[in-house]
Enzyme design. Structure first.
Site, mmCIF file in Angstrom:
data_model
loop_
_atom_site.group_PDB
_atom_site.id
_atom_site.type_symbol
_atom_site.label_atom_id
_atom_site.label_comp_id
_atom_site.label_asym_id
_atom_site.label_seq_id
_atom_site.Cartn_x
_atom_site.Cartn_y
_atom_site.Cartn_z
ATOM 1 N N LYS A 1 0.834 -1.207 0.000
ATOM 2 C CA LYS A 1 0.000 0.000 0.000
ATOM 3 C C LYS A 1 0.870 1.259 0.000
ATOM 4 C CE LYS A 1 -4.190 -1.681 0.114
ATOM 5 N NZ LYS A 1 -5.457 -1.226 -0.432
ATOM 6 N N ASP B 1 -9.162 0.531 6.425
ATOM 7 C CA ASP B 1 -8.982 -0.383 7.552
ATOM 8 C C ASP B 1 -7.569 -0.317 8.112
ATOM 9 O OD1 ASP B 1 -11.053 -2.040 5.632
ATOM 10 O OD2 ASP B 1 -11.483 -2.104 7.773
HETATM 11 C C1 LIG Z 1 -2.048 -6.461 2.967
HETATM 12 C C2 LIG Z 1 -3.199 -6.232 2.086
HETATM 13 N N1 LIG Z 1 -3.466 -7.128 1.126
HETATM 14 C C3 LIG Z 1 -4.500 -6.961 0.289
HETATM 15 C C4 LIG Z 1 -5.328 -5.874 0.388
HETATM 16 C C5 LIG Z 1 -6.494 -5.781 -0.536
HETATM 17 O O1 LIG Z 1 -6.286 -4.880 -1.559
HETATM 18 P P1 LIG Z 1 -7.498 -4.490 -2.500
HETATM 19 O O2 LIG Z 1 -8.488 -3.758 -1.623
HETATM 20 O O3 LIG Z 1 -6.888 -3.659 -3.551
HETATM 21 O O4 LIG Z 1 -8.088 -5.762 -2.999
HETATM 22 C C6 LIG Z 1 -5.076 -4.901 1.348
HETATM 23 C C7 LIG Z 1 -5.916 -3.728 1.447
HETATM 24 O O5 LIG Z 1 -5.788 -2.920 2.365
HETATM 25 C C8 LIG Z 1 -3.988 -5.075 2.218
HETATM 26 O O6 LIG Z 1 -3.709 -4.175 3.163
#
Ligand SMILES: Cc1ncc(COP(=O)(O)O)c(C=O)c1O
Length: 382
Positions: free
Chosen positions: A57, A105
């Protein structure tokens, strides 16, 4: 369909930032033996831009902030500002008057706050009532204002929409429901840095047959699947999307054949994946590229975190947060469920790619689940 072509400018920009380092792609041979597959490669985002960020992120939102501020400067002065100039405060009189915001979140807010601090604008992050104190503290550490909104994720989204409209703030998100103003394309272009790194790092000849990726709103999965589809064309891996049982908006959308909300409570330890709605632009990609949609329980995610923390048969020990292990959790399920293994086409010739998209972004939770303090890095095999 969302346009993910031409990520090179985003990748070149992000690779020039101070502290940028490629994150590793580990080959987990012990785990591959254990699961009866030919190889497992794990892209480890736990060190991305250091332990305070520790997830992919840190690529998307900060890049979108840079682009947003550069566009505002261009509109006001006619000049193309570089990221160094923003960092040095050359245009602070313009950027300091701008505010970026998001409902999150955790990891998205952390990335946005870091981007805003680097490039010199204000940042307000909205969190719902179940976001942990540790995640809030991590966002505040980068100087952002955190607003806690009673209720669930949707309530924080409604509030950020209302406040941004009233105050003239800029929402930065990968979810295209905010339209172009949310800058989803910039966020996803930033994510392509991780994708391109992983493609470069794959050992010669080890084209994956299976790629398992976690999904929240679907943006990171759309970026990863697109990158691998373009790289391997007719021979792209089988794309498997993994979600928490209680936050299954992509699974429900696949069932219905159109964007459909999650059926569950959104109460899951996989905080980054706890999303009610898909991103429409991500969905427009995922509906074509995804071969399988699988949901997993929290208990399985915890087991997968412990598996990586222990390191199987001499494998490297890996710090993986709750939202990082969905792909591995599916391999664990398939080991004991022959029909799932068969349905996913997994066998001893399978070459599996996993993306561990975060480290211990909630250190308390990590300690509780694995019994290991994330400050003490698990030892490499001697
Ligand atoms: C560690 C991690 N993996 C996956 C995701 C999911 O990403 P997306 O909302 O683009 O599917 C997030 C979203 O905050 C995340 O923090």
């Amino acid at each position: 369909m969302a346009d993910l072509s031409g990520p090179e400018p985003a990748i070149a920009e992000i690779s020039s930032w101070p502290g940028y380092l490629e994150t590793p792609l580990w080959s987990l041979t012990g785990l591959a033996r254990h699961f009866g597959v030919a190889s497992i490669h794990y892209k480890d985002e736990s060190g991305r831009f250091g332990p305070e960020l520790a997830s992919f992120k840190a690529l998307g939102a900060p890049y979108a902030v840079f682009r947003l501020l550069a566009a505002e400067i261009k509109a006001k002065t006619g000049k193309d500002a570089s990221s160094d100039e923003l960092r040095n405060g050359k245009y602070r009189s313009i950027t300091g008057a701008l505010t970026v915001c998001v409902a999150t979140d955790g990891n998205q807010g952390r990335g946005l706050a870091w981007g805003a601090r680097q490039f010199g604008c204000r940042c307000v992050v909205y969190v719902h009532e179940h976001v942990s104190a540790a995640r809030v503290a991590a966002i505040e550490r980068f100087g952002a204002t955190v607003v806690r909104v009673p209720g669930a994720y949707e309530d924080s989204v409604a509030r950020v929409n209302a406040d941004a409209a009233a105050q003239g703030w800029h929402i930065v998100t990968s979810t295209a429901s905010h339209g172009y103003a949310g800058r989803p394309r910039d966020v996803m272009q930033g994510y392509m840095t991780m994708v391109e790194e992983s493609l470069r790092q794959l050992p010669n000849g080890d084209r994956p047959t299976h790629l398992l990726m976690q999904g929240g709103v679907g943006s990171i999965a759309a970026a990863v699947f697109t990158g691998y589809f373009n790289a391997f064309r007719g021979q792209s891996p089988r794309f498997i999307l993994v979600e928490p049982e209680e936050a299954d908006c992509l699974f429900q959308s696949a069932r219905a054949g159109r964007p459909t909300p999650a059926a569950g409570s959104l109460r899951t330890i996989m905080a980054g994946l706890a999303c009610r709605e898909v991103s429409p632009s991500a969905w427009s990609i995922l509906q074509w590229l995804t071969n399988d949609f699988v949901t997993i329980t929290d208990a399985l995610a915890e087991e997968a975190m412990r598996e990586l923390a222990r390191g199987r048969n001499g494998d490297r020990k890996i710090v993986a947060g709750e939202s990082a292990v969905g792909g591995l959790a599916v391999l664990m399920l398939a080991k004991y469920d022959a029909s799932l293994r068969q349905a996913l086409g997994l066998d001893d010739r399978s070459r599996v790619a996993l993306f561990g998209c975060e480290g211990a972004t909630d250190p308390e939770a990590y300690r509780r689940i694995t019994g290991i303090s994330p400050g003490v890095r698990p030892q490499d095999p001697s």
